[in-house]
Design a protein around this motif. Structure first.
Motif, PDB file in Angstrom:
ATOM      1  N   VAL A  16       0.815  -1.231  -0.014  1.00 14.36           N
ATOM      2  CA  VAL A  16       0.227  -0.041  -0.114  1.00 14.36           C
ATOM      3  C   VAL A  16       0.807   1.030   0.019  1.00 14.36           C
ATOM      4  O   VAL A  16       1.965   1.200   0.436  1.00 14.36           O
ATOM      5  N   SER A  17       0.424   2.408  -0.637  1.00 12.34           N
ATOM      6  CA  SER A  17       1.088   3.593  -0.358  1.00 12.34           C
ATOM      7  C   SER A  17       1.351   4.106   0.970  1.00 12.34           C
ATOM      8  O   SER A  17       0.458   3.910   2.054  1.00 12.34           O
ATOM      9  N   GLU A  44      -4.279   9.106  -9.095  1.00 18.36           N
ATOM     10  CA  GLU A  44      -3.220   9.501  -9.883  1.00 18.36           C
ATOM     11  C   GLU A  44      -1.833   9.708  -9.537  1.00 18.36           C
ATOM     12  O   GLU A  44      -0.867   9.418 -10.281  1.00 18.36           O
ATOM     13  N   ALA A  45      -1.667  10.100  -8.166  1.00 24.78           N
ATOM     14  CA  ALA A  45      -0.532  10.391  -7.833  1.00 24.78           C
ATOM     15  C   ALA A  45       0.058   9.076  -7.135  1.00 24.78           C
ATOM     16  O   ALA A  45       1.348   9.216  -6.411  1.00 24.78           O
ATOM     17  N   GLY A  46      -0.348   7.891  -7.127  1.00 24.18           N
ATOM     18  CA  GLY A  46      -0.047   6.529  -6.837  1.00 24.18           C
ATOM     19  C   GLY A  46      -0.621   6.095  -5.648  1.00 24.18           C
ATOM     20  O   GLY A  46       0.000   5.337  -4.915  1.00 24.18           O
ATOM     21  N   GLY A  47      -1.479   6.845  -4.885  1.00 25.66           N
ATOM     22  CA  GLY A  47      -2.155   6.491  -3.623  1.00 25.66           C
ATOM     23  C   GLY A  47      -3.112   5.292  -3.975  1.00 25.66           C
ATOM     24  O   GLY A  47      -3.789   4.837  -4.997  1.00 25.66           O
ATOM     25  N   THR A  48      -3.004   4.140  -2.796  1.00 25.20           N
ATOM     26  CA  THR A  48      -3.468   2.781  -3.047  1.00 25.20           C
ATOM     27  C   THR A  48      -4.208   2.579  -1.814  1.00 25.20           C
ATOM     28  O   THR A  48      -4.639   1.221  -1.769  1.00 25.20           O
ATOM     29  N   PHE A  49      -4.579   3.335  -0.724  1.00 19.93           N
ATOM     30  CA  PHE A  49      -4.866   2.883   0.556  1.00 19.93           C
ATOM     31  C   PHE A  49      -5.935   3.847   0.975  1.00 19.93           C
ATOM     32  O   PHE A  49      -5.521   5.133   1.371  1.00 19.93           O
ATOM     33  N   ILE A  85      -6.614  -0.928  -5.750  1.00 18.48           N
ATOM     34  CA  ILE A  85      -6.689   0.004  -4.599  1.00 18.48           C
ATOM     35  C   ILE A  85      -7.378  -0.841  -3.441  1.00 18.48           C
ATOM     36  O   ILE A  85      -8.373  -1.469  -3.380  1.00 18.48           O
ATOM     37  N   VAL A  86      -6.553  -0.591  -2.081  1.00 10.36           N
ATOM     38  CA  VAL A  86      -7.041  -1.399  -1.083  1.00 10.36           C
ATOM     39  C   VAL A  86      -7.838  -0.545  -0.251  1.00 10.36           C
ATOM     40  O   VAL A  86      -7.507   0.726   0.153  1.00 10.36           O
ATOM     41  N   LYS A 129     -14.832  -8.764  -1.572  1.00  9.71           N
ATOM     42  CA  LYS A 129     -13.918  -8.991  -0.565  1.00  9.71           C
ATOM     43  C   LYS A 129     -13.243  -7.779  -0.036  1.00  9.71           C
ATOM     44  O   LYS A 129     -13.125  -6.816  -0.645  1.00  9.71           O
ATOM     45  N   LEU A 130     -13.341  -7.622   1.508  1.00 12.51           N
ATOM     46  CA  LEU A 130     -12.914  -6.424   1.922  1.00 12.51           C
ATOM     47  C   LEU A 130     -11.548  -6.698   2.371  1.00 12.51           C
ATOM     48  O   LEU A 130     -10.940  -7.677   2.971  1.00 12.51           O
TER      49      LEU A 130
END
Length: 327
Positions: A16-17, A44-49, A85-86, A129-130
């Motif tokens: 995750v980011s 867009e900035a790479g955030g995934t959490f 994306i988490v 799924k969570l």
């Protein structure tokens, strides 16, 4: 953006980011257009959490919550967002009836609630799924074994990946994890607590936790985090709801002699780096020895941009030592 791994089981751990985005007020106080713009820019900035809860934001309309999860579900569908994306959510603190609160009428952590509430969260988010599911607050009325086994059952079924815990005393967290370990079950691997550079008093109540400020990551919790290398802490309210910029917003439990020296150190480092005080706080969390992921909300893209820039701010060892030592 930089990344780190949460979870130890290869089957469920995720990268995750290093900065998580809080969606607490999205769909309520923050309108849909603005929320979507913030979410789009974060990705867009790479955030995934992204972080939410089944009770966000019940206090805004006197209801039971669910607005944030519902908005994230609409955003996911409209953007074609998949499991890259988490999304973390929580249960246990949703009021059981409109007009009540988690203080006097929480859903709790019984096996029935855990199953039914997690199903409703999956429906609102539009996921099978969570990725990460937290026990939002403690439930002393339910045996811990029941809670542990109910969470583990969801992992076994494949409807939940990682498990987390928030706002519980360190000894309660350890007891739940020990129960899980002794039974060969998955246990809590992510801790979510309030944590910032300023340190609160622990002998006075705060507005959120009037029975002893258990929301703060106190010395016991920090010591536990150091001793358990498989754990990660997600730090909520790292910027103290704007108090670093607006000192009049500083909660009463931060009004003590240790606060001015730590504020002075922050401002000194901010001047040296050309960064904002908020960015220095986040960089201090990100670059420390503890596995901390700051969880930051944003009500505008401009606010988010300031937060994102903190991921690239590198503090020197001298600056970090001065921030650590100030008291």
């Amino acid at each position: 953006m930089k990344y780190r791994t949460i979870g130890s089981d290869p089957a469920h751990r995720r990268e995750v980011s290093v900065i998580a985005l809080g969606a607490m007020l999205m769909g309520s106080r923050t309108d849909e257009k603005t929320s979507f713009a913030v979410l789009d820019r974060y990705v867009e900035a790479g955030g995934t959490f992204i972080d939410t809860s089944d009770n966000y934001a019940f206090w805004e309309d006197g209801g039971q919550g669910g607005q944030s999860e519902e908005l994230l579900g609409r955003w996911r569908r409209s953007r074609g967002i998949g499991d890259e994306i988490v999304i973390a959510t929580k249960l246990g603190a949703r009021p059981l009836a409109p007009g009540t609160s988690y203080v006097d009428n929480p859903e709790g952590l019984s096996a029935k609630v855990i199953r039914e509430s997690s199903e409703r969260s999956r429906e609102r988010l539009g996921v099978d799924k969570l990725d990460l599911l937290y026990a939002h607050i403690d439930d002393p009325a339910t045996p811990q074994r029941e809670t542990v086994e109910a969470f583990a059952a969801l992992v076994a079924e494949g409807t939940v990946g990682l498990l987390g815990v928030s706002n519980q005393a360190a000894w309660r967290v350890e007891r739940a994890r020990a129960i899980a370990a002794a039974s060969g079950l998955p246990g809590y691997e992510v801790l979510q607590y309030a944590h910032s550079h300023l340190r609160p008093r622990t002998d006075v109540p705060d507005d959120m936790f009037p029975d002893g400020s258990l929301g703060h990551a106190g010395p016991d919790l920090i010591t536990y985090l150091r001793a358990e290398p498989g754990l990660t802490m997600v730090a909520y309210s790292p910027l103290l709801k704007g108090a670093y910029v607006h000192p009049d917003r500083l909660p009463a439990d931060f009004d003590h002699p240790g606060t001015p020296p730590r504020l002075a150190a922050l401002h000194d480092v901010a001047r040296e780096t050309g960064a904002t005080v908020n960015q220095v706080v986040l960089a201090w969390q990100l670059g420390g020895s503890l596995p901390i992921i700051p969880l930051v909300g944003a009500s505008s893209v401009a606010q988010l941009e300031e937060t994102l820039a903190a991921a690239d701010l590198e503090l020197t060892s001298d600056q970090r030592a001065r921030l650590d030592a100030a008291h």
